[in-house]
Design a protein around this motif. Structure first.
Motif, PDB file in Angstrom:
ATOM      1  N   THR A  60      56.372  64.358   9.525  1.00 33.33           N
ATOM      2  CA  THR A  60      55.377  63.407   9.024  1.00 33.33           C
ATOM      3  C   THR A  60      55.129  62.299  10.037  1.00 33.33           C
ATOM      4  O   THR A  60      56.076  61.782  10.642  1.00 33.33           O
ATOM      5  CB  THR A  60      55.862  62.787   7.698  1.00 33.33           C
ATOM      6  OG1 THR A  60      56.073  63.824   6.735  1.00 33.33           O
ATOM      7  CG2 THR A  60      54.834  61.794   7.155  1.00 33.33           C
ATOM      8  N   ASP A  61      53.872  61.924  10.209  1.00 34.20           N
ATOM      9  CA  ASP A  61      53.524  60.795  11.070  1.00 34.20           C
ATOM     10  C   ASP A  61      54.145  59.530  10.479  1.00 34.20           C
ATOM     11  O   ASP A  61      53.825  59.158   9.342  1.00 34.20           O
ATOM     12  CB  ASP A  61      52.004  60.657  11.134  1.00 34.20           C
ATOM     13  CG  ASP A  61      51.544  59.483  11.985  1.00 34.20           C
ATOM     14  OD1 ASP A  61      52.400  58.753  12.530  1.00 34.20           O
ATOM     15  OD2 ASP A  61      50.325  59.282  12.093  1.00 34.20           O
ATOM     16  N   PRO A  62      55.027  58.848  11.209  1.00 29.66           N
ATOM     17  CA  PRO A  62      55.668  57.646  10.655  1.00 29.66           C
ATOM     18  C   PRO A  62      54.675  56.572  10.230  1.00 29.66           C
ATOM     19  O   PRO A  62      54.969  55.765   9.349  1.00 29.66           O
ATOM     20  CB  PRO A  62      56.537  57.144  11.816  1.00 29.66           C
ATOM     21  CG  PRO A  62      56.750  58.331  12.693  1.00 29.66           C
ATOM     22  CD  PRO A  62      55.498  59.149  12.570  1.00 29.66           C
ATOM     23  N   ALA A  63      53.492  56.571  10.838  1.00 25.71           N
ATOM     24  CA  ALA A  63      52.485  55.554  10.524  1.00 25.71           C
ATOM     25  C   ALA A  63      51.586  55.945   9.351  1.00 25.71           C
ATOM     26  O   ALA A  63      50.683  55.183   8.987  1.00 25.71           O
ATOM     27  CB  ALA A  63      51.631  55.276  11.752  1.00 25.71           C
ATOM     28  N   LEU A 119      56.190  62.057   0.172  1.00 21.84           N
ATOM     29  CA  LEU A 119      55.702  62.282   1.531  1.00 21.84           C
ATOM     30  C   LEU A 119      54.737  63.460   1.593  1.00 21.84           C
ATOM     31  O   LEU A 119      53.666  63.371   2.217  1.00 21.84           O
ATOM     32  CB  LEU A 119      56.882  62.520   2.471  1.00 21.84           C
ATOM     33  CG  LEU A 119      57.775  61.304   2.760  1.00 21.84           C
ATOM     34  CD1 LEU A 119      59.096  61.752   3.345  1.00 21.84           C
ATOM     35  CD2 LEU A 119      57.081  60.327   3.705  1.00 21.84           C
ATOM     36  N   ARG A 120      55.104  64.567   0.978  1.00 21.21           N
ATOM     37  CA  ARG A 120      54.268  65.764   1.047  1.00 21.21           C
ATOM     38  C   ARG A 120      52.912  65.568   0.370  1.00 21.21           C
ATOM     39  O   ARG A 120      51.905  66.138   0.798  1.00 21.21           O
ATOM     40  CB  ARG A 120      55.001  66.943   0.406  1.00 21.21           C
ATOM     41  CG  ARG A 120      56.061  67.553   1.308  1.00 21.21           C
ATOM     42  CD  ARG A 120      56.701  68.739   0.659  1.00 21.21           C
ATOM     43  NE  ARG A 120      57.553  69.458   1.620  1.00 21.21           N
ATOM     44  CZ  ARG A 120      58.499  70.290   1.263  1.00 21.21           C
ATOM     45  NH1 ARG A 120      58.725  70.535  -0.025  1.00 21.21           N
ATOM     46  NH2 ARG A 120      59.226  70.916   2.180  1.00 21.21           N
ATOM     47  N   ASN A 121      52.906  64.743  -0.665  1.00 23.42           N
ATOM     48  CA  ASN A 121      51.666  64.544  -1.417  1.00 23.42           C
ATOM     49  C   ASN A 121      50.941  63.252  -1.031  1.00 23.42           C
ATOM     50  O   ASN A 121      49.929  62.912  -1.641  1.00 23.42           O
ATOM     51  CB  ASN A 121      51.972  64.550  -2.913  1.00 23.42           C
ATOM     52  CG  ASN A 121      52.404  65.904  -3.412  1.00 23.42           C
ATOM     53  OD1 ASN A 121      51.587  66.788  -3.660  1.00 23.42           O
ATOM     54  ND2 ASN A 121      53.714  66.097  -3.532  1.00 23.42           N
ATOM     55  N   ARG A 122      51.482  62.566  -0.027  1.00 23.92           N
ATOM     56  CA  ARG A 122      50.872  61.315   0.437  1.00 23.92           C
ATOM     57  C   ARG A 122      50.523  60.405  -0.741  1.00 23.92           C
ATOM     58  O   ARG A 122      49.400  59.903  -0.865  1.00 23.92           O
ATOM     59  CB  ARG A 122      49.630  61.600   1.276  1.00 23.92           C
ATOM     60  CG  ARG A 122      49.913  62.448   2.502  1.00 23.92           C
ATOM     61  CD  ARG A 122      48.712  62.528   3.414  1.00 23.92           C
ATOM     62  NE  ARG A 122      49.016  63.321   4.611  1.00 23.92           N
ATOM     63  CZ  ARG A 122      48.217  63.399   5.674  1.00 23.92           C
ATOM     64  NH1 ARG A 122      47.064  62.737   5.694  1.00 23.92           N
ATOM     65  NH2 ARG A 122      48.561  64.122   6.711  1.00 23.92           N
ATOM     66  N   VAL A 123      51.477  60.224  -1.603  1.00 20.69           N
ATOM     67  CA  VAL A 123      51.260  59.479  -2.850  1.00 20.69           C
ATOM     68  C   VAL A 123      50.846  58.045  -2.530  1.00 20.69           C
ATOM     69  O   VAL A 123      51.472  57.371  -1.712  1.00 20.69           O
ATOM     70  CB  VAL A 123      52.539  59.514  -3.711  1.00 20.69           C
ATOM     71  CG1 VAL A 123      52.413  58.574  -4.908  1.00 20.69           C
ATOM     72  CG2 VAL A 123      52.813  60.942  -4.180  1.00 20.69           C
ATOM     73  N   GLN A 124      49.805  57.578  -3.169  1.00 18.17           N
ATOM     74  CA  GLN A 124      49.238  56.255  -2.904  1.00 18.17           C
ATOM     75  C   GLN A 124      49.460  55.260  -4.045  1.00 18.17           C
ATOM     76  O   GLN A 124      49.265  54.064  -3.865  1.00 18.17           O
ATOM     77  CB  GLN A 124      47.733  56.372  -2.637  1.00 18.17           C
ATOM     78  CG  GLN A 124      47.369  57.254  -1.458  1.00 18.17           C
ATOM     79  CD  GLN A 124      47.905  56.736  -0.129  1.00 18.17           C
ATOM     80  OE1 GLN A 124      47.934  55.525   0.103  1.00 18.17           O
ATOM     81  NE2 GLN A 124      48.337  57.648   0.729  1.00 18.17           N
ATOM     82  N   ALA A 157      54.980  55.762   6.013  1.00 22.31           N
ATOM     83  CA  ALA A 157      56.003  56.784   5.783  1.00 22.31           C
ATOM     84  C   ALA A 157      57.339  56.392   6.395  1.00 22.31           C
ATOM     85  O   ALA A 157      58.400  56.755   5.867  1.00 22.31           O
ATOM     86  CB  ALA A 157      55.531  58.121   6.350  1.00 22.31           C
ATOM     87  N   SER A 158      57.316  55.670   7.498  1.00 23.42           N
ATOM     88  CA  SER A 158      58.556  55.285   8.168  1.00 23.42           C
ATOM     89  C   SER A 158      59.453  54.439   7.280  1.00 23.42           C
ATOM     90  O   SER A 158      60.676  54.431   7.459  1.00 23.42           O
ATOM     91  CB  SER A 158      58.242  54.524   9.457  1.00 23.42           C
ATOM     92  OG  SER A 158      57.476  53.359   9.180  1.00 23.42           O
ATOM     93  N   TRP A 159      58.866  53.724   6.310  1.00 24.53           N
ATOM     94  CA  TRP A 159      59.665  52.908   5.401  1.00 24.53           C
ATOM     95  C   TRP A 159      60.688  53.764   4.654  1.00 24.53           C
ATOM     96  O   TRP A 159      61.829  53.340   4.442  1.00 24.53           O
ATOM     97  CB  TRP A 159      58.752  52.209   4.398  1.00 24.53           C
ATOM     98  CG  TRP A 159      59.447  51.253   3.480  1.00 24.53           C
ATOM     99  CD1 TRP A 159      59.684  49.922   3.686  1.00 24.53           C
ATOM    100  CD2 TRP A 159      60.013  51.554   2.186  1.00 24.53           C
ATOM    101  NE1 TRP A 159      60.346  49.368   2.614  1.00 24.53           N
ATOM    102  CE2 TRP A 159      60.557  50.354   1.676  1.00 24.53           C
ATOM    103  CE3 TRP A 159      60.094  52.703   1.410  1.00 24.53           C
ATOM    104  CZ2 TRP A 159      61.175  50.281   0.425  1.00 24.53           C
ATOM    105  CZ3 TRP A 159      60.717  52.641   0.169  1.00 24.53           C
ATOM    106  CH2 TRP A 159      61.251  51.447  -0.309  1.00 24.53           C
TER     107      TRP A 159
END
Length: 263
Positions: free
Chosen positions: A92-95, A51-56, A107-109
């Protein structure tokens, strides 16, 4: 459902069960309670990193930079990791778009997934101690749907399901302690399947290449299972034997499907 609050509650329940970390956990063969705590705590810290690193791109838990506690896992370490996870989820923005191993890239997942990791592993700890697990009906209904929603994305499940050779077979789950609603349907590929939990009846249809489809509502299946919804949740997670529930139809199909579908 407030998954962050569910994570907090379930963490506290699990932490309260971990007095003796040497207790074997039969539903996780080869594990002790210490292993269970380590696994859950590692998952929390892995999710925080994602989440913190917005891993893609795919990054699995053992690939993430997770620091394990010196001297082994303990309830305090578990609580700390869960608290950090809840804090990050709420910030964190859930979307927010990011990698998940499921069908949703949001992120909500992760909030929903981590909540049910905790529910099931809390049950593991209770079963190890000879306790009778209690899962509230509304949590169990949502938990069944969370699992069905994600199974088609779990390649470690779809491969053994494909090998069963039962394409087109149907399994009906019928909760005896929830209201019945035959009008709402969803498929396992529906990215909004979590938006509204069903009312306690589901039909799973085995599709090609091991994938499944599922629908809410009453229907006949090649095999049907009736019982309290919490027991149905534990059944599909391999924590409850079909022998403790009422089964109609092809029991062998159910037994083989459950063995292959273990998440």
């Amino acid at each position: 459902m407030d998954y962050e609050s569910l994570i907090e509650r379930e963490t506290e329940r699990l932490a309260g069960l971990s007095g003796d970390l040497t207790v074997p956990v039969p539903t996780c063969p080869g594990w002790t309670t210490a292993d269970l705590i380590t696994h859950v705590g590692r998952l929390h810290r892995w999710t925080v990193h994602l989440l913190r690193n917005r891993v893609q791109e795919p990054l699995w838990s053992r690939q993430a930079p997770v620091e394990l506690p010196e001297g082994g896992a303990d309830p305090g370490w578990l609580r700390d990791g869960a608290a950090e996870l809840v804090r990050v989820l709420r910030e964190t923005d859930p979307a927010m778009e990011m990698w998940t191993w499921g069908p949703d890239r949001r992120a909500s997942w992760w909030a929903r997934r981590m909540a049910y990791e905790l529910v099931v592993h809390r049950v593991d700890a209770e079963l190890a101690l000879g306790l009778d697990p209690v899962v509230p009906a509304e949590v169990a209904v949502d938990g069944v749907e969370e699992l069905l929603h994600n199974l088609p994305s779990a390649t470690w499940v779809t491969r053994p399901l494909a090998e069963l050779g039962v394409e087109g077979a149907t399994i009906h789950l019928h909760a005896t302690d929830t209201a019945t609603d035959t009008t709402t349907t969803a498929t396992a590929t529906d990215s909004e399947a979590e938006a509204e939990a069903g009312s306690g009846e589901w039909t799973i249809t085995q599709g090609p290449a091991g994938r499944i489809d599922w629908a809410r509502g009453h229907a006949k299946g090649d095999v049907a299972v009736r019982g309290p919804v919490a027991d149905l949740l534990l059944l599909v997670y391999g924590r409850r034997s079909p022998d403790t529930l009422t089964v109609f139809g092809d029991r062998d199909l159910l037994t083989r499907w459950l063995a292959a579908a273990s998440l």
